[in-house]
Design a protein around this motif. Sequence first.
Motif, PDB file in Angstrom:
ATOM      1  N   TYR A 275      46.945  19.048 -12.783  1.00 18.41           N
ATOM      2  CA  TYR A 275      45.884  19.469 -13.526  1.00 18.41           C
ATOM      3  C   TYR A 275      44.887  20.848 -12.273  1.00 18.41           C
ATOM      4  N   ILE A 276      44.938  21.992 -11.946  1.00 21.29           N
ATOM      5  CA  ILE A 276      44.122  22.303 -11.123  1.00 21.29           C
ATOM      6  C   ILE A 276      43.052  23.782 -12.161  1.00 21.29           C
TER       7      ILE A 276
ATOM      8  N   THR B 277      40.642  25.648  -2.958  1.00 21.45           N
ATOM      9  CA  THR B 277      41.502  25.467  -3.833  1.00 21.45           C
ATOM     10  C   THR B 277      41.850  27.442  -3.414  1.00 21.45           C
ATOM     11  N   ASP B 278      42.980  27.413  -3.358  1.00 27.48           N
ATOM     12  CA  ASP B 278      43.546  29.329  -2.865  1.00 27.48           C
ATOM     13  C   ASP B 278      43.647  29.583  -4.702  1.00 27.48           C
ATOM     14  N   GLN B 279      43.206  30.486  -4.535  1.00 31.87           N
ATOM     15  CA  GLN B 279      42.812  31.296  -6.238  1.00 31.87           C
ATOM     16  C   GLN B 279      44.183  31.042  -6.913  1.00 31.87           C
TER      17      GLN B 279
ATOM     18  N   TRP C 210      46.891  28.748  -7.062  1.00 31.14           N
ATOM     19  CA  TRP C 210      47.159  27.552  -7.933  1.00 31.14           C
ATOM     20  C   TRP C 210      45.931  27.539  -9.342  1.00 31.14           C
ATOM     21  N   VAL C 211      45.152  28.002  -9.455  1.00 29.00           N
ATOM     22  CA  VAL C 211      43.720  27.767 -10.403  1.00 29.00           C
ATOM     23  C   VAL C 211      43.940  28.225 -11.768  1.00 29.00           C
ATOM     24  N   GLY C 212      43.900  27.412 -12.421  1.00 26.52           N
ATOM     25  CA  GLY C 212      44.378  27.378 -14.307  1.00 26.52           C
ATOM     26  C   GLY C 212      45.655  27.213 -14.498  1.00 26.52           C
ATOM     27  N   ILE C 213      46.335  26.244 -13.272  1.00 24.29           N
ATOM     28  CA  ILE C 213      47.888  26.212 -13.641  1.00 24.29           C
ATOM     29  C   ILE C 213      48.145  23.796 -13.920  1.00 24.29           C
ATOM     30  N   GLY C 214      48.690  23.853 -14.787  1.00 22.88           N
ATOM     31  CA  GLY C 214      48.157  22.143 -15.012  1.00 22.88           C
ATOM     32  C   GLY C 214      50.553  22.528 -15.606  1.00 22.88           C
TER      33      GLY C 214
ATOM     34  N   GLY D 153      48.774  22.673   0.663  1.00 21.73           N
ATOM     35  CA  GLY D 153      48.054  23.391   0.926  1.00 21.73           C
ATOM     36  C   GLY D 153      46.289  23.083   0.015  1.00 21.73           C
ATOM     37  N   ILE D 154      46.593  22.873  -1.159  1.00 27.24           N
ATOM     38  CA  ILE D 154      45.576  22.058  -1.487  1.00 27.24           C
ATOM     39  C   ILE D 154      44.518  20.836  -1.143  1.00 27.24           C
ATOM     40  N   LEU D 155      45.714  19.376  -0.925  1.00 24.09           N
ATOM     41  CA  LEU D 155      44.542  18.930   0.203  1.00 24.09           C
ATOM     42  C   LEU D 155      44.910  19.195   1.737  1.00 24.09           C
ATOM     43  N   LYS D 156      44.162  18.724   2.296  1.00 25.01           N
ATOM     44  CA  LYS D 156      44.649  18.597   4.010  1.00 25.01           C
ATOM     45  C   LYS D 156      44.176  17.125   4.345  1.00 25.01           C
ATOM     46  N   GLY D 157      44.656  16.437   5.514  1.00 26.87           N
ATOM     47  CA  GLY D 157      45.260  15.456   5.985  1.00 26.87           C
ATOM     48  C   GLY D 157      45.328  14.826   5.792  1.00 26.87           C
ATOM     49  N   GLU D 158      45.556  13.144   6.404  1.00 24.12           N
ATOM     50  CA  GLU D 158      46.510  12.330   6.566  1.00 24.12           C
ATOM     51  C   GLU D 158      46.988  11.694   4.829  1.00 24.12           C
ATOM     52  N   ILE D 159      48.053  10.982   4.832  1.00 23.58           N
ATOM     53  CA  ILE D 159      49.094  10.830   3.286  1.00 23.58           C
ATOM     54  C   ILE D 159      47.845   9.647   3.328  1.00 23.58           C
ATOM     55  N   ASP D 160      48.228   8.177   3.879  1.00 26.42           N
ATOM     56  CA  ASP D 160      47.827   7.519   3.189  1.00 26.42           C
ATOM     57  C   ASP D 160      46.119   7.376   2.775  1.00 26.42           C
ATOM     58  N   LYS D 161      45.423   8.434   4.298  1.00 27.14           N
ATOM     59  CA  LYS D 161      44.519   8.469   3.838  1.00 27.14           C
ATOM     60  C   LYS D 161      43.903   8.756   2.700  1.00 27.14           C
TER      61      LYS D 161
END
Length: 140
Positions: A86-87, A100-102, A104-108, A26-34
């Motif tokens: 890296y988020i 970005t859901d919190q 995930w923030v700070g994770i690398g 859920g960090i990105l939203k949309g069609e993979i190729d685009k």
Amino acid sequence: MQPGNSFNLVHDTAVRVLTEGLVEVGILKGEIDKLIEEEKYKPYYMHRTSHWLGLDVHDVGVYQHGEDKPQILQPGQILTVEPGLYIVPDTKLAEDQPETDQRWVGIGIRIEDDVLVTPDGHEVLTAGVPKAVDEVSRMG
């Protein structure tokens, strides 16, 4: 990773897998190729995947012969495969992307393998190095 494949195929594959993962959580939203075409993954994956490995950690060598001619992998070449995500808290997102859901923030994370191109394929020189979460956790 096979002899005869382009050096860029390693990076292109990593970009696809990481973009799919960013969509899945859920960090990105949309069609993979685009998303890939528009480089929406770049706030999280801002570097390339590989470099040559030889006498020096970042060995010299040609990655491209002009803009449209990537280096073709040949037996005896050694390269790293080290995708990373890296988020960071100050990541700037495009307007069409979700916040970005919190959690995930700070994770690398960045895990490297060193790979030898062989006449028939490849050999992962770092295959015995722990990489799974449970393996790394046991080491600490």
